[in-house]
Design a protein around this motif. Sequence first.
Motif, PDB file in Angstrom:
ATOM      1  N   ASN A   8       0.662  -1.095   0.040  1.00  0.00           N
ATOM      2  CA  ASN A   8       0.008   0.244  -0.112  1.00  0.00           C
ATOM      3  C   ASN A   8       0.912   1.280  -0.062  1.00  0.00           C
ATOM      4  OD1 ASN A   8      -2.046   1.764   0.217  1.00  0.00           O
ATOM      5  ND2 ASN A   8      -2.344   1.675   2.291  1.00  0.00           N
ATOM      6  N   PRO A   9       0.972   2.038  -1.082  1.00  0.00           N
ATOM      7  CA  PRO A   9      -0.088   1.725  -2.200  1.00  0.00           C
ATOM      8  C   PRO A   9       0.654   0.652  -3.172  1.00  0.00           C
ATOM      9  CG  PRO A   9       1.713   3.561  -2.811  1.00  0.00           C
ATOM     10  CD  PRO A   9       1.649   3.249  -1.317  1.00  0.00           C
ATOM     11  N   PRO A  10       0.057   0.043  -3.957  1.00  0.00           N
ATOM     12  CA  PRO A  10       0.649  -1.044  -4.475  1.00  0.00           C
ATOM     13  C   PRO A  10       1.793  -0.775  -5.409  1.00  0.00           C
ATOM     14  CG  PRO A  10      -1.755  -1.187  -5.045  1.00  0.00           C
ATOM     15  CD  PRO A  10      -1.432   0.334  -4.219  1.00  0.00           C
ATOM     16  N   ARG A  11       2.829  -1.781  -5.731  1.00  0.00           N
ATOM     17  CA  ARG A  11       3.951  -1.503  -6.548  1.00  0.00           C
ATOM     18  C   ARG A  11       3.538  -1.531  -7.828  1.00  0.00           C
ATOM     19  NH1 ARG A  11       4.958   0.074  -1.810  1.00  0.00           N
ATOM     20  NH2 ARG A  11       6.664  -0.420  -0.624  1.00  0.00           N
ATOM     21  N   THR A  12       4.303  -0.498  -8.536  1.00  0.00           N
ATOM     22  CA  THR A  12       3.962  -0.438 -10.228  1.00  0.00           C
ATOM     23  C   THR A  12       5.008  -1.168 -10.860  1.00  0.00           C
ATOM     24  OG1 THR A  12       5.272   1.521 -10.423  1.00  0.00           O
ATOM     25  CG2 THR A  12       3.125   1.738  -9.642  1.00  0.00           C
ATOM     26  N   ALA A  13       4.562  -1.594 -12.103  1.00  0.00           N
ATOM     27  CA  ALA A  13       5.674  -1.926 -13.126  1.00  0.00           C
ATOM     28  C   ALA A  13       5.364  -1.593 -14.460  1.00  0.00           C
ATOM     29  CB  ALA A  13       5.565  -3.470 -13.009  1.00  0.00           C
ATOM     30  N   VAL A  14       6.406  -1.503 -15.157  1.00  0.00           N
ATOM     31  CA  VAL A  14       6.226  -1.009 -16.577  1.00  0.00           C
ATOM     32  C   VAL A  14       7.093  -2.224 -17.593  1.00  0.00           C
ATOM     33  CG1 VAL A  14       8.087   0.609 -16.417  1.00  0.00           C
ATOM     34  CG2 VAL A  14       6.542   0.783 -18.195  1.00  0.00           C
ATOM     35  N   ALA A  15       6.352  -2.627 -18.558  1.00  0.00           N
ATOM     36  CA  ALA A  15       6.999  -3.591 -19.549  1.00  0.00           C
ATOM     37  C   ALA A  15       8.013  -2.987 -20.640  1.00  0.00           C
ATOM     38  CB  ALA A  15       6.016  -4.492 -19.884  1.00  0.00           C
ATOM     39  N   GLU A  16       9.267  -3.639 -20.461  1.00  0.00           N
ATOM     40  CA  GLU A  16       9.976  -3.242 -21.867  1.00  0.00           C
ATOM     41  C   GLU A  16       9.576  -4.295 -22.789  1.00  0.00           C
ATOM     42  OE1 GLU A  16      14.277  -2.616 -23.809  1.00  0.00           O
ATOM     43  OE2 GLU A  16      13.778  -4.246 -22.313  1.00  0.00           O
ATOM     44  N   ALA A  17       8.590  -4.072 -23.514  1.00  0.00           N
ATOM     45  CA  ALA A  17       7.963  -5.139 -24.405  1.00  0.00           C
ATOM     46  C   ALA A  17       8.063  -4.708 -25.998  1.00  0.00           C
ATOM     47  CB  ALA A  17       6.728  -5.624 -23.970  1.00  0.00           C
ATOM     48  N   TRP A  18       8.880  -5.200 -26.647  1.00  0.00           N
ATOM     49  CA  TRP A  18       8.931  -4.604 -28.225  1.00  0.00           C
ATOM     50  C   TRP A  18       7.999  -5.665 -28.774  1.00  0.00           C
ATOM     51  CZ3 TRP A  18      11.574  -0.446 -29.488  1.00  0.00           C
ATOM     52  CH2 TRP A  18      12.512   0.174 -28.690  1.00  0.00           C
TER      53      TRP A  18
END
Length: 584
Positions: free
Chosen positions: A280-290
């Motif tokens: 809390n708050p939720p952990r975020t994530a961003v994809a390096e996805a080509w």
Amino acid sequence: MSTSATKANLSLSERMADPKWWRQAAVYQIYPRSFYDENGDGLGDLKGITAKVPYLKELGVDAVWLSPFYPSALADGGYDVDDYRDVDPKLGTLADFDEMAAALHEAGIKIVVDIVPNHSSDRHEWFKEALASPKGSAARDRYIFRDGKGENGELPPSDWDSVFGGPIWERITEPDGTPGQWYMHIFAKEQPDFNWENPEIREDFLKTLRFWSDRGVDGFRIDVAHGMAKDLSEPMPMKDDLLARAHGTDGFIDGSHPFWDRDEVHEVYAEWRKLFNEYNPPRTAVAEAWVHESRRARYASPEGLGQAFNFDLLQSDFDAESFKQIITDNLVHAKESGASSTWVFSNHDVVRHATRYGLPKGGSVAQGTNAAQDVTGSKPKGQDGKGWLLAGAPQEELDVELGLRRARAASLLLLALPGSAYLYQGEELGLREVTEIPDSERQDPSFFRNKGVEIGRDGCRVPLPWTPEGPSFGFGAGKAHLPQPEWFKDYAVSIQEGVEGSTLELYRKALGLRRQLQTDEELEWVETGNPEVLHFSRPGGWETVTNFGTEAFELPAGTVVVSSGPLEDGKLPADTTAWVVRDA
């Protein structure tokens, strides 16, 4: 938080607790070895980042993303990880990380760290154990080992190429000294691929994500997020077959490529999302996805990582029609996934946009990235696979002033878009690609594996100039680990601070206004009557106009609050962006 409330209306504690902070965040990427050298050994370090927290706060970013700082032999700039739950001793200690995290959080800045799940380094304790263990052992099952073909196993299991050139398979010597099995490495041979069908790998990465989350990390950038799941069942297709299929009408948009963008990878991210949501708050994530744009939404879904990079603007020329189409399409994709879009022009892997925009179209910098490799494992004709400089490129074609003017205009446009803005260290100084690096001082493995074809990525990783004097322009007390050109002194932080119209002050002003003006994630295009001029409005009377043409353009009524360059008798000149706030 109301969607109509701006960040400026929130207290520091409210901003830090906001579970949606990432949706329209300005995220500043730090390549730690080249940011600031606190101890004078030529390498940037964690204490150096801590020392520059006031700079980051004044810049006005919401978060920093740290490229890998883990123990590494630097076979690939730190993306060859020896230990996922420690700090490279050349960069500091875990105590230094904790001190840095505390300083950033006190300044209201979130922390995103790089996670490299597709492969480890060949110095990882598990890979050393695999080499010392027999064929068929549990230790080898953590990686991808296969018998070779041919009479004595002397041929690789398939003819696929690695991203960095050469075969994707490397043969080992068995503990008894005889030639043995082959292991798979999508990237350098020092980066053996994990076997993600092994539950021990899955459990260990959950442990790693929890380790850093417990230390205060707010989010994760997932390296090569589309590359973990693999289908190596026999017969493995030939690389020419993969290439032909990739260039067909359907490509691999059904998830059937042997090692890129397979559907099974989302089972992993569903597990990760459950862990992220425990916080809390939720952990975020961003994809390096080509991946193909039609497949990006799954990576960005609320059940998955939550956000995915789109590199479409990064791959575009400075062109109004292209920019408008990319922005429109990606806002639609973001709504479909429930995420917000991401926008980026430069990072540690590509030629800086101040250089790209200063070269003729179709010139010596490839605009492409390894997007082509996500389905073929090979490089497209006329491109270098990562947007790197090509060896022997005629740099006399570079128009430095034009490149910087367009880069400033493009960046100001980007900062006005709904969604997350990802900035790369040094772009706020107007830095362009450094090409004056002797071969003997280069570090990027792509240069050595493809010598004579690619110059590599060192040119965007040169340490930052903080002052116009000193052995490394204020980066540290001694020589920097990559050579800095003499022209760096004119771009130093201390030279630009407080100077109206400097690139640094442009970024500071724009980021401050962005926090004040930004509300709902909406954008409406406004017809200009000129195909070379883009105009869009955001809620609250915020207008953005960019002139991609050659003739000055009449701005809409209102107050110009910031522009990327001086106006001409109140009009917007070529290669310039302005933000206009409608008068109440």
